[in-house]
Design an enzyme around this catalytic site. Structure first.
Site, PDB file in Angstrom:
ATOM      1  N   ASP A 101       2.389  25.071   6.867  1.00 37.15           N
ATOM      2  CA  ASP A 101       1.305  24.405   7.591  1.00 37.15           C
ATOM      3  C   ASP A 101       1.826  23.145   8.295  1.00 37.15           C
ATOM      4  O   ASP A 101       2.873  22.600   7.930  1.00 37.15           O
ATOM      5  CB  ASP A 101       0.177  24.021   6.633  1.00 37.15           C
ATOM      6  CG  ASP A 101      -0.523  25.243   6.053  1.00 37.15           C
ATOM      7  OD1 ASP A 101      -0.406  26.325   6.654  1.00 37.15           O
ATOM      8  OD2 ASP A 101      -1.166  25.101   5.005  1.00 37.15           O
TER       9      ASP A 101
HETATM   10  N1  URA Z   1       0.502  27.350   1.102  1.00 41.92           N
HETATM   11  C1  URA Z   1      -0.243  26.499   1.853  1.00 41.92           C
HETATM   12  O1  URA Z   1      -1.425  26.300   1.584  1.00 41.92           O
HETATM   13  N2  URA Z   1       0.362  25.896   2.896  1.00 41.92           N
HETATM   14  C2  URA Z   1       1.671  26.061   3.201  1.00 41.92           C
HETATM   15  O2  URA Z   1       2.178  25.463   4.164  1.00 41.92           O
HETATM   16  C3  URA Z   1       2.430  26.947   2.418  1.00 41.92           C
HETATM   17  C4  URA Z   1       1.818  27.580   1.377  1.00 41.92           C
END
Ligand code: URA
Length: 241
Positions: A101
């Site tokens: 993310d």
């Molecule tokens: N899980 C999440 O919620 N975000 C990420 O970036 C990776 C795994």
């Protein structure tokens, strides 16, 4: 792809001519005269015909310390992307092995070898990924039990695979997943109404983020790191995990 099919198409000649070229030892594969017309060649084999190099592409495998505020994409109109951090002539050939993310930090892999990335990303690989998670509220042992049993994701109508949680401090834990669903970590903690404040990926399989890499820096993977990810099998998982 078979060598004879590659040469037929690359040189625009018949199967018979290709057999002649091979018999005359005019084609070299990775530096050695090729004789078996049916042998498989990949896009990373060096193939030469007389004095011409027909292909000589190097595979590239990188680990990057993804910083916050950066999009896991090769390009983004609004924000810096992971690929903007790479300064290599071949960077346009690279793709990301999975995503993080926007504000998640930590280990990202990039490559131009799609068969390698498919082996890592395939849902059946069970490749473990370990995250350091900091939350707003306290993390209890109940989380570990529920994560081991799996959390029901209503949107997809499925239960997450068993995940291992190690609580390090009241609001800090390590979480190891064997799959990668959309916002998975945040949604798992979200099922307890506990927002994730910071998320950092420490490792993928046996490859850990190199601590000497500052956010935004990257380095080539070592040959042993490339092969241990390629050779990872579901069977490598801990019993019961
Ligand atoms: N899980 C999440 O919620 N975000 C990420 O970036 C990776 C795994």
């Amino acid at each position: 792809m078979r060598l004879d099919r590659y040469l037929e198409s690359r040189l625009g000649c018949s199967a018979r001519s290709v057999r002649m070229l091979l018999a005359e030892r005019r084609v070299r594969l990775n530096g050695t005269p090729a004789t078996d017309s049916r042998q498989q060649v990949s896009r990373f084999c060096r193939i030469e015909f007389d004095d011409d190099v027909l292909q000589a592409r190097e595979p590239v495998y990188l680990m990057l310390h993804k910083p916050r505020g950066c999009v896991s994409a090769t390009r983004d109109g609004k924000h810096p992307s992971v690929l903007d951090l790479i300064d290599l002539p071949s960077k346009s050939e690279l793709h990301l092995v999975g995503r993080l993310d926007f504000n998640t930090t930590g280990l990202m892999l990039l490559t131009n070898d799609s068969s390698w990335s498919s082996a890592i990303m395939s849902p059946g690989s069970g490749m473990p990924k370990t995250y350091r998670v900091e939350t707003r509220d306290g993390i209890t042992q109940e989380y570990a039990e529920r994560f081991r049993e799996g959390i029901y994701f209503r949107y997809e109508g499925l239960r997450t695979q068993p995940a291992a949680l190690e609580v390090l401090a009241p609001r800090l834990a390590l979480l190891t997943l064997h799959e990668g669903r959309y916002h998975q970590v945040k949604r798992m903690f979200g099922s307890f109404g506990n927002p994730v404040l910071a998320l950092h990926r420490l490792s993928i399989g046996a490859v850990a983020l190199d601590e000497s890499l500052a956010p935004g820096q990257y380095r080539a993977l070592l040959p042993a790191e490339v092969s241990c990810l390629r050779d990872h099998r579901n069977a490598d998982r801990e019993p019961g995990s």
